[in-house]
Structure formats: C-alpha cells, structure tokens
Design an enzyme around this catalytic site. Structure first.
Site, PDB file in Angstrom:
ATOM      1  N   ASN A   7       4.464  24.372  28.433  1.00  0.00           N
ATOM      2  CA  ASN A   7       5.871  23.976  28.582  1.00  0.00           C
ATOM      3  C   ASN A   7       6.079  23.464  30.003  1.00  0.00           C
ATOM      4  O   ASN A   7       6.185  24.250  30.936  1.00  0.00           O
ATOM      5  CB  ASN A   7       6.771  25.188  28.300  1.00  0.00           C
ATOM      6  CG  ASN A   7       8.237  24.868  28.513  1.00  0.00           C
ATOM      7  OD1 ASN A   7       8.626  23.701  28.615  1.00  0.00           O
ATOM      8  ND2 ASN A   7       9.070  25.898  28.584  1.00  0.00           N
ATOM      9  N   LYS A   9       8.582  22.073  31.208  1.00  0.00           N
ATOM     10  CA  LYS A   9      10.002  22.211  31.596  1.00  0.00           C
ATOM     11  C   LYS A   9      10.505  20.914  32.232  1.00  0.00           C
ATOM     12  O   LYS A   9      10.083  19.827  31.826  1.00  0.00           O
ATOM     13  CB  LYS A   9      10.179  23.408  32.539  1.00  0.00           C
ATOM     14  CG  LYS A   9       9.487  24.679  32.043  1.00  0.00           C
ATOM     15  CD  LYS A   9       9.968  25.915  32.741  1.00  0.00           C
ATOM     16  CE  LYS A   9       9.100  27.102  32.354  1.00  0.00           C
ATOM     17  NZ  LYS A   9       9.704  28.370  32.626  1.00  0.00           N
ATOM     18  N   HIS A  94      14.448  28.741  23.596  1.00  0.00           N
ATOM     19  CA  HIS A  94      13.892  29.180  24.880  1.00  0.00           C
ATOM     20  C   HIS A  94      14.977  29.901  25.683  1.00  0.00           C
ATOM     21  O   HIS A  94      16.136  29.493  25.696  1.00  0.00           O
ATOM     22  CB  HIS A  94      13.356  27.979  25.668  1.00  0.00           C
ATOM     23  CG  HIS A  94      12.498  28.391  26.815  1.00  0.00           C
ATOM     24  ND1 HIS A  94      13.027  28.867  27.996  1.00  0.00           N
ATOM     25  CD2 HIS A  94      11.152  28.437  26.949  1.00  0.00           C
ATOM     26  CE1 HIS A  94      12.024  29.178  28.813  1.00  0.00           C
ATOM     27  NE2 HIS A  94      10.878  28.925  28.203  1.00  0.00           N
ATOM     28  N   GLU A  96      15.664  29.968  28.737  1.00  0.00           N
ATOM     29  CA  GLU A  96      16.360  29.185  29.775  1.00  0.00           C
ATOM     30  C   GLU A  96      17.519  28.394  29.153  1.00  0.00           C
ATOM     31  O   GLU A  96      18.550  28.191  29.799  1.00  0.00           O
ATOM     32  CB  GLU A  96      15.357  28.250  30.481  1.00  0.00           C
ATOM     33  CG  GLU A  96      14.469  29.051  31.427  1.00  0.00           C
ATOM     34  CD  GLU A  96      13.136  28.401  31.776  1.00  0.00           C
ATOM     35  OE1 GLU A  96      12.928  27.219  31.442  1.00  0.00           O
ATOM     36  OE2 GLU A  96      12.301  29.090  32.380  1.00  0.00           O
ATOM     37  N   GLU A 166       8.603  36.195  24.362  1.00  0.00           N
ATOM     38  CA  GLU A 166       8.740  35.945  25.795  1.00  0.00           C
ATOM     39  C   GLU A 166       9.829  36.856  26.366  1.00  0.00           C
ATOM     40  O   GLU A 166      11.024  36.511  26.295  1.00  0.00           O
ATOM     41  CB  GLU A 166       9.160  34.497  26.038  1.00  0.00           C
ATOM     42  CG  GLU A 166       8.198  33.469  25.505  1.00  0.00           C
ATOM     43  CD  GLU A 166       8.283  32.169  26.302  1.00  0.00           C
ATOM     44  OE1 GLU A 166       7.282  31.824  26.919  1.00  0.00           O
ATOM     45  OE2 GLU A 166       9.356  31.546  26.334  1.00  0.00           O
ATOM     46  N   GLY A 172       8.792  33.247  34.645  1.00  0.00           N
ATOM     47  CA  GLY A 172       8.920  32.696  35.994  1.00  0.00           C
ATOM     48  C   GLY A 172       9.078  33.739  37.084  1.00  0.00           C
ATOM     49  O   GLY A 172       9.474  33.399  38.201  1.00  0.00           O
ATOM     50  N   SER A 212       4.991  34.327  32.703  1.00  0.00           N
ATOM     51  CA  SER A 212       4.155  34.484  33.906  1.00  0.00           C
ATOM     52  C   SER A 212       2.658  34.577  33.617  1.00  0.00           C
ATOM     53  O   SER A 212       1.941  35.310  34.301  1.00  0.00           O
ATOM     54  CB  SER A 212       4.630  35.692  34.729  1.00  0.00           C
ATOM     55  OG  SER A 212       5.914  35.439  35.254  1.00  0.00           O
TER      56      SER A 212
HETATM   57  C1  PEP Z   1       8.108  29.553  29.590  1.00  0.00           C
HETATM   58  O1  PEP Z   1       8.573  28.539  30.055  1.00  0.00           O
HETATM   59  O2  PEP Z   1       8.299  29.820  28.406  1.00  0.00           O
HETATM   60  C2  PEP Z   1       7.331  30.449  30.448  1.00  0.00           C
HETATM   61  C3  PEP Z   1       6.679  31.427  29.869  1.00  0.00           C
HETATM   62  O3  PEP Z   1       7.336  30.194  31.786  1.00  0.00           O
HETATM   63  P1  PEP Z   1       6.395  30.881  32.898  1.00  0.00           P
HETATM   64  O4  PEP Z   1       4.980  30.818  32.362  1.00  0.00           O
HETATM   65  O5  PEP Z   1       6.591  30.055  34.092  1.00  0.00           O
HETATM   66  O6  PEP Z   1       6.838  32.295  33.058  1.00  0.00           O
END
Ligand code: PEP
Length: 259
Positions: A7, A9, A94, A96, A166, A172, A212
């Site tokens: 992803n 982003k 997601h 975010e 997640e 993040g 992460s």
């Molecule tokens: C994500 O964008 O779903 C994600 C897991 O981001 P990160 O790996 O940066 O935590």
C-alpha cells in the site's frame, strides 16, 4: 501461498511509482517460488504502473473505490473505471480512511458489493483502536466490521476476498502485536467468516496481517501457516525494506515447497 499487498498510500507520485514498480519486479526476479504481490499505487499512477507490470505476475490494486458505477459523484472513481485500467484488487475500509474521512462500515459494505459486482478482488481491512484493545472490546469491533461489510456478500470463489487484520494502533507506529495475539485474532476472524459467509470454507479465505511490518519483523508473521500474507505500508515504498520482506516470503515458501 502467501500474498503481499504493497500500500503505497499518498507517498509517491507517478514517476516514483513507476520506478518503485520496476524495482519491485527486479526484487522478484530469479526466485524459485514467487509470492502473490499486489501493488497499490495512488490513483494517478495506476495507468503508468500497469504498463510496467503488465507482462509480469505482479498485480495492481487501488487504494479505494466508490460504491456507485457512474453519475454525479465529483472526485470519486468507480470499480468499472478501475478495471478498465487493469486494476484487479481494491483496498476497502482502511483505517486511515475510516479515521480521516469518516468512512463507516455501511460505506465499506457498499464498496465491497460494488467491487465484487465488477469482478474485482477485495482487500477488506479490519482492526481495533488502542482504546478498544485497552477496553477489551477488540473482538467485538472486528466482528462488527466484518459482519456489516460482508452482510450481503454471496462469494462465488474464496479468491475474491482477502481480509487484512490491521490493528489501528500498529499502523505507521513501529509497534506490532505479539504473534500469538495475531494468531488468536486470525482464528477469531475465520470463525466470524464462517458465520457471515456460510457457503464458504473459512479456512480457504485468506487472512493477512498489517501494521508496521518491515524487513526485520516480517518473517515472524510469514512463517505462521494461518497468516496468509502481509499488508505493508511504509516499508513497501522503501525498496530495500520491501526486498527483505520478499526475501522472507521466499524463504517461507521455499521451505514449504521442500517439505
Ligand atoms: C497500511 O497502510 O495498511 C499499513 C499497514 O501501514 P504501515 O505498514 O506503514 O504500518
């Protein structure tokens, strides 16, 4: 099989996306067993990235989709438009988007329906916040997200749906849950999936972990049989990190193949 979703982003523009896509192809070259890799660039880069990966095993996903197929919806993009560009997957729900754009489980439900109706593969994200985990309500939260988003779904093939667990507090932040906690949540997710999708064998549906993940911690998740892959954010736009994740995936797949 293990599936790795990248992803990107809103971190890369068109030129950087093309370079990253080329680098991702190089990272996969010469391996005995290739994991399923889906890269999800920003909308504006989908077309150019698709040209790069067109003759490879890498697939392309969008980071969002709208729930109607056309009309007066300024700024939105339909599943039909995405499939026209060769996009096969879409990330829905997601955290975010839930946090920054107030997306609800009802919106996720409508997007899932629209994506599946257009033969896209859905990557549905679920996970609890830090407060929900502290309050001990993480399972309730994840059950609600799954039950709502999938309430009208009639899947014809288990390939069409991937669930990404997640935890919001892990995205993040550099923090990850302990592997046994992820395994317990994955087992719980499969039990909810058997209730919500009774015509499907939940053991065949792919459940991924995200939050992460980087080159140093990916192996501990990937080596677990019931973790079908990873959703990677920040580390997926750093080629050296992403290559380490692919290396870890190949190691696990090679080991499985030689058993
Ligand atoms: C994500 O964008 O779903 C994600 C897991 O981001 P990160 O790996 O940066 O935590």
């Amino acid at each position: 099989m293990k599936t790795i979703i990248a992803n990107w982003k809103m971190n890369v523009g068109v030129r950087e996306s093309v370079a990253l896509a080329r680098g991702t192809l190089l990272a996969l070259r010469g391996r005995r067993v290739i994991p399923e890799v889906v890269i999800c660039p920003p909308f504006v880069a989908l077309s150019e990235v698709h040209k790069v990966i067109a003759h490879s095993a890498v697939q392309i996903g969008a980071q969002n989709v709208f729930w109607e197929d056309h009309g007066a919806f300024t700024g939105e993009i339909s599943a039909r438009m995405l499939t026209e560009l060769g996009v096969s997957h879409v990330i829905i729900g997601h955290s975010e988007r839930r946090e920054n754009l107030c997306e609800t489980d009802e919106m996720a439900k409508k997007k899932v329906a629209q994506a599946l109706a257009n033969q896209m593969n859905v990557i549905l994200c679920v996970g609890e916040t830090a407060q929900e985990r502290t309050a001990g309500t993480e399972r309730e939260r994840v059950r609600t997200q799954l039950a709502h988003a999938l309430s009208d779904v009639r899947l014809k093939s288990h390939d069409r749906l991937l669930i990404a667990y997640e935890p919001v507090w892990a995205i993040g932040t550099g923090q990850t849950p302990d592997v046994p906690d992820v395994l317990a949540m994955h087992e719980f997710i499969r039990s909810v999936l058997s209730d919500v999708l009774p015509n499907m064998d939940a053991s065949q549906l792919r459940v991924l972990y995200g939050g992460s993940v980087d080159g140093t911690n990916s192996y501990q998740f990937l080596r677990e049989k019931t973790i079908d892959g990873l959703l990677v954010g920040a580390a997926s736009v750093k080629l050296n990190q992403f290559k380490e994740i692919i290396d870890a995936t190949s190691e696990v797949l090679d080991a499985q193949k030689s058993v």
